[in-house]
Structures are given as structure tokens and as C-alpha cells.
Design an enzyme around this catalytic site. Structure first.
Site, PDB file in Angstrom:
ATOM      1  N   ASP A 188       0.905  -1.146   0.000  1.00 34.71           N
ATOM      2  CA  ASP A 188       0.000   0.000   0.000  1.00 34.71           C
ATOM      3  C   ASP A 188       0.943   1.194   0.000  1.00 34.71           C
ATOM      4  O   ASP A 188       1.604   1.451   1.019  1.00 34.71           O
ATOM      5  CB  ASP A 188      -0.874   0.004   1.259  1.00 34.71           C
ATOM      6  N   HIS A 189       1.042   1.893  -1.125  1.00 33.70           N
ATOM      7  CA  HIS A 189       2.130   2.869  -1.222  1.00 33.70           C
ATOM      8  C   HIS A 189       1.994   4.015  -0.212  1.00 33.70           C
ATOM      9  O   HIS A 189       2.964   4.694   0.080  1.00 33.70           O
ATOM     10  CB  HIS A 189       2.289   3.379  -2.663  1.00 33.70           C
ATOM     11  N   HIS A 193      -5.799   2.739   1.472  1.00 32.01           N
ATOM     12  CA  HIS A 193      -5.077   3.909   1.984  1.00 32.01           C
ATOM     13  C   HIS A 193      -5.761   4.536   3.213  1.00 32.01           C
ATOM     14  O   HIS A 193      -5.111   4.830   4.209  1.00 32.01           O
ATOM     15  CB  HIS A 193      -4.953   4.984   0.899  1.00 32.01           C
TER      16      HIS A 193
HETATM   17  C1  BG6 Z   1      -3.771   4.829  -5.984  1.00 33.65           C
HETATM   18  C2  BG6 Z   1      -5.153   4.898  -6.578  1.00 33.65           C
HETATM   19  O1  BG6 Z   1      -3.654   3.727  -5.128  1.00 33.65           O
HETATM   20  O2  BG6 Z   1      -3.532   6.014  -5.253  1.00 33.65           O
HETATM   21  C3  BG6 Z   1      -5.306   6.120  -7.444  1.00 33.65           C
HETATM   22  O3  BG6 Z   1      -5.371   3.732  -7.347  1.00 33.65           O
HETATM   23  C4  BG6 Z   1      -4.936   7.358  -6.685  1.00 33.65           C
HETATM   24  O4  BG6 Z   1      -6.629   6.227  -7.932  1.00 33.65           O
HETATM   25  C5  BG6 Z   1      -3.569   7.194  -6.023  1.00 33.65           C
HETATM   26  O5  BG6 Z   1      -4.902   8.449  -7.588  1.00 33.65           O
HETATM   27  C6  BG6 Z   1      -3.277   8.351  -5.094  1.00 33.65           C
HETATM   28  O6  BG6 Z   1      -1.969   8.243  -4.640  1.00 33.65           O
HETATM   29  P1  BG6 Z   1      -1.151   9.529  -4.225  1.00 33.65           P
HETATM   30  O7  BG6 Z   1       0.162   9.001  -3.731  1.00 33.65           O
HETATM   31  O8  BG6 Z   1      -1.033  10.375  -5.446  1.00 33.65           O
HETATM   32  O9  BG6 Z   1      -1.956  10.197  -3.152  1.00 33.65           O
END
Ligand code: BG6
Length: 518
Positions: free
Chosen positions: A188-189, A251
Site C-alpha cells: 500500500d504505497h 489507503h
Molecule cells: C492509488 C489509486 O492507489 O492512489 C489512485 O489507485 C490514486 O486512484 C492514487 O490516484 C493516489 O496516490 P497519491 O500518492 O497520489 O496520493
């Protein structure tokens, strides 16, 4: 979680990327690995094996990945000499993910590299493929004997982990049939973001706030992950997912767990993950007939973003013209335990909102007794703590202070910490942190099977209720606004408000972070 990176901590490694010719490899994985190499954070003996179906040679793949590095590396365009040192580590193997021959060839390649290095290598299998392959690749790896060595083989999987509770369980079972849980790294980044990791540091490395971090002092919590972008080029995927699956199940649930968890006893990966999963187990189940009272969905129509006219969701490429998919979700949750009983947690996320902003706002209770004269406290506001994740990286504490002058007048002021002012070190991209952790076998920042399933379990009644009733009023918010109007009704009492995101003013204003309410 990286402490101090040195290459001698890392053993020989083969990084196998299924989907090596794809977008994720180009945009995220190779730039992150390249940046790690710039920081001297890759082992001496290191190879990237990009596996994909299309016909491509090493040279063509390297050219394509070079372009990705030039666009996405945090060091900017790669210098020729630096790229030429990195590029030879990349190799291409053409192969069908559903053919045993691909895996036999892969095993042969790994063995060849080990022979060349004179050492056994760690094998990291990264599934950068469409989710339809997630259930297949682990089976083939298992059958080929490539998952067998528990200490040396790892598999990395991106969200979405399943489409619902049942499919998540099935996927976890497929992974578990070939790999042990300690070998599985579910990304989960958000967990790789510095400011998300800082929630643990802030809460548990300081004695100041933890005693206040409970129902006695906290009135309510809001968690906002707002995006100004639309679905971009991902309409096809998104229209089958929607905001609840795409953002909330992963997230936002991770942020909720970090904010609500009990203090960990040690910095052990499973200790931290146990504490996080406890939060989800304590979350009050949502009954299907209660969904309208605690969940709001929305879909954007055409509107204005960054001063430009933008199309509605249903006009985006890859999206059905009568799509019922939500691009906005707001939820009200409760955590039924001693710490949080009765404190609402409001979560919201959406696309095409007025601006990008991810932050957690902790609204403290009012003072129990106002001893100041009423005329002193006209602008009086209870204290609020904002943990701002992006794009402002910092923490702001709003409290009351005396306005200068002969009379006692109270005014809200801010105390703030801004990453970019306090630290001169650049923040690594989340993928750098996470890939380094996979190489180090540190699972702290990765989702465990039980946590993924607990998050699905909590949200299933919402998914079921929504799939059983058409929204009827979609699109119900214009691009560039803060979501459907009904979202205000979710806030339990009149005085609960969605906070406007923090803003970092120009340095000329001392970089003051400003807050107001929307
Ligand atoms: C991803 C989603 O996991 O996270 C995207 O699939 C979203 O839809 C993105 O835009 C948002 O990530 P960040 O790091 O730009 O907040």
C-alpha cells in the site's frame, strides 16, 4: 522502514518483475530502483529481470526505462555515465505468465546469475501485472519450486488485493499455498510516504500527545484524501473499482489504523501490524440498513479544475456513459474500545475535488469551563492538530493565544512543523522506501492478510448496500467542488465540520500554514 542504508547490509538479489514492459515498471519501479542505486542502496550483485509477453530486447527495454527514469527519478534526468552504469543490470525475458516454460527459464536465469556471483541470491518476485494475473503467477512460481526457499524467495503484490472479502480471501489462499506469510509483501504505497510513517514517530516518540489521544480529550477525527485529478487514463480499471475499493479499503484504512492504534511494545513488524489489525477488529460493524446514515457516495459531473473546464466522470475514456461508480466516498466510523468509544472518525476521499490534500485532523474537545469573559473569546476555537501528509508535509497545532493589547482578547494561532524547513534531506519516493524494505525483508510497512480481510469485512455492508441500490442522483457534485451536499449531513453534530485543508503560504509570509473551515 529504512534506518541507515548501506550496501553491505544487502545480499545478492535478483529482482524479477512480471509486467516488466508495463506502466508501473516504467513509471515507479525502475525510477525507484535507479534512485536507490544513486543513494548506493542496492547490493553489489544485483540484477533486474523484466518478464513480459511482448517481444522486446534488452536494448529496447533499457531505452524505454531510461525515458521513465528521466521523467520520474527524484534526481531529475539521468546523467549518461550514471545510466550506463545502471542499465546493464536490467535484462528482459519474453514469456507467457501462464506457461511453465517461463518459470523454468526464470529459474535458469537466476541460477546463472548466482553462479556468476558465486553466491546464493535473494529472489524477489514483483507482480506488476493486471490483477487478473495475481492468482496465477504464485501458483506457477510454487510449482516451479521458486517459492520454496523461505529465507530467499519473496513475492510482492500491489493493491487491489481482491474485489471484495471473498475474492481477497481466495487470493490470500492462493498466495499462502506457495508462500509463507513472511514471504508475502502486500504494497500500500501510502505506508511508504514519509509523513505517514511519521504518524508513528509523532505519536509514540513523544510523551506529549499520547496522554491526550483518547475520548476524554478528542471530540472527533477527520481523515481526508482529496485529489484534484480525475480518473486520468485509468477509466477502464476505475469504473469497475470505484473510490471505496480504490482508496478507502486500503489507503484510508491504513491511516485510520495508524491514528487509532494502541502503542506498540516494540518496533517489530508483527507487533505493529497486530496493533493495527486490532483497530479494524474494534471498528463498529456497519449494518446494511444503517448504510445511508454513515456512508455517502458521489460522482463528479463536469466542472472546473485549475481554472479549466473539465468533463464529467461519465465522459472520461473507458467509463460507461451511464456509470453508477462512485468517485467520492465519505464514511462515519466508530472504534468500540476504551480509548475511542463515542468518538466519530469521519473519512472522505474523492477525485476532482478542489485541490490535492491528504491530511488527518484531530479536533480536541472544548475546555470544560470558560473562565475568560465572554467578550475575550469571540473567535474562540477548540484546539486542533493537523497531520498533513501531502502536498504540505507537516504538522500544525492550532490553539488560543492572547491578542496583543491592554485587554484580554483570545485569538486562534498555529504552531507548526514543516518538513522542508526542518530537514534538509529530500523525502524518498514511497516506492524507494518500500522496495528497500522488501530487500531488507522488513514487513512493517506492508499489509498482512488478516488486515486486508478485516478491512474488507468492515466495508462489505456498504459495498453490498450500494450495489443493491442505484444512486439515482449521479453525477451529484461538480468537478472542482468538495463532493455532494449530503456529505455535510454525515457529521454527527452541528459543530462538527470538515476542515479545509492546510495551506502553506509563500515563504514571504514565513511559510505560515493556514487553516480555515469549508
Ligand atoms: C492509488 C489509486 O492507489 O492512489 C489512485 O489507485 C490514486 O486512484 C492514487 O490516484 C493516489 O496516490 P497519491 O500518492 O497520489 O496520493
Amino acid at each position: 522502514m529504512p534506518a541507515c542504508k548501506t550496501t553491505d547490509q544487502l545480499e545478492p538479489t535478483v529482482f524479477v518483475i512480471f509486467g516488466g514492459a508495463g506502466d508501473l515498471t516504467w513509471r515507479k519501479l525502475i525510477p525507484a530502483l535507479f534512485d536507490l542505486s544513486q543513494d548506493r542502496s542496492l547490493p553489489e550483485s544485483f540484477a533486474i529481470l523484466a518478464v513480459d509477453r511482448i517481444k522486446l530486447g534488452d536494448a529496447a527495454l533499457r531505452r524505454r526505462l531510461h525515458d521513465g527514469v528521466n521523467q520520474f527519478s527524484r534526481f531529475g534526468r539521468a546523467k549518461e555515465a550514471v545510466w550506463s552504469r545502471f542499465a546493464p543490470h536490467i535484462h528482459y525475458q519474453q514469456g507467457d505468465f501462464k506457461k511453465s516454460a517461463t518459470y523454468a527459464a526464470l529459474g535458469g536465469q537466476c541460477a546463472k546469475l548466482e553462479k556468476q556471483w558465486g553466491a546464493k541470491a535473494h529472489r524477489i518476485f514483483y507482480m506488476a501485472t493486471p490483477p487478473s494475473m495475481f492468482g496465477e503467477i504464485p501458483k506457477y512460481l510454487g510449482r516451479a519450486g521458486l517459492a520454496r526457499d523461505r529465507a530467499f524467495a519473496r513475492i510482492v503484490i500491489e493493491k487491489p488485493i481482491g474485489y471484495d472479502l471473498e475474492s481477497a480471501r481466495a487470493l490470500n489462499a492462493v498466495l499462502g499455498a506457495s508462500f509463507e506469510e513472511s514471504q508475502i509483501f502486500r504494497i500500500d504505497h501510502y505506508l511508504g510516504k514519509e509523513t505517514v510513517q511519521n504518524i508513528l514517530a509523532f505519536r509514540f516518540a513523544n510523551p506529549l500527545f499520547e496522554p491526550l489521544w483518547n475520548r476524554r480529550y478528542i471530540d472527533y477525527v477527520t481523515i481526508t484524501v482529496a485529489e484534484s485529478v480525475g480518473v486520468e487514463h485509468r477509466g477502464g480499471y476505475y469504473d469497475h473499482a470505484g473510490a471505496l475499493r480504490d482508496m478507502v479499503q486500503n489507503h484510508l484504512m491504513q491511516l485510520l489504523c495508524l491514528i487509532a492504534m494502541e502503542p506498540m511494545v516494540s518496533f517489530d513488524a508483527d507487533e505493529i501490524r497486530n496493533k493495527k489489525v486490532d483497530v479494524l477488529h474494534a471498528a463498529r460493524p456497519i449494518h446494511r440498513d444503517q448504510v445511508p446514515l454513515c456512508a455517502v457516495r458521489g460522482q463528479y459531473g463536469s466542472g472546473t479544475a485549475a481554472g479549466k473546464k473539465v468533463p464529467g466522470y461519465r465522459e472520461e475514456a473507458g467509463v460507461a456513459t451511464d456509470s453508477q461508480t462512485e468517485t467520492f466516498v465519505a464514511l462515519k466510523l466508530f472504534i468500540d474500545n476504551w480509548r475511542w468509544q463515542g468518538v466519530p472518525f469521519y473519512l472522505r476521499t474523492g477525485k476532482r475535488l478542489p485541490r490535492q490534500a491528504s491530511e488527518v485532523s484531530i479536533q480536541f474537545r472544548a475546555v470544560p469551563h470558560r473562565s475568560f469573559p465572554p467578550e475575550a473569546s469571540l473567535g474562540w476555537q477548540p484546539s486542533r492538530l493537523v497531520l498533513s501528509i501531502q502536498p504540505v508535509e507537516g504538522i500544525v497545532l492550532g490553539f488560543q493565544a492572547k491578542y496583543p493589547g491592554p485587554e484580554m482578547q483570545l485569538r486562534p494561532v498555529d504552531m507548526r512543523f514543516a518538513y522542508r524547513e526542518s530537514f534538509d534531506a529530500p523525502s524518498p519516493d514511497a516506492y524507494e522506501t518500500l522496495l528497500w524494505d522488501v530487500m531488507k525483508k522488513d514487513a512493517t510497512l506492508f499489509m498482512r492478510a488478516d488486515q486486508v480481510e478485516a478491512a474488507w469485512q468492515l466495508l462489505m455492508p456498504v459495498l453490498e448496500a450500494w450495489s443493491g441500490t442505484q444512486p439515482g442522483d449521479f453525477p451529484n457534485y461538480a468537478a472542482g467542488t468538495w463532493g455532494p451536499e449530503s456529505v455535510q449531513g454525515l457529521l454527527e453534530r452541528q459543530e462538527h465540520r470538515w476542515p479545509a485543508p492546510t495551506e502553506l503560504r509563500s515563504p514571504g509570509m514565513h511559510g505560515r500554514i493556514r487553516k480555515k473551515e469549508n
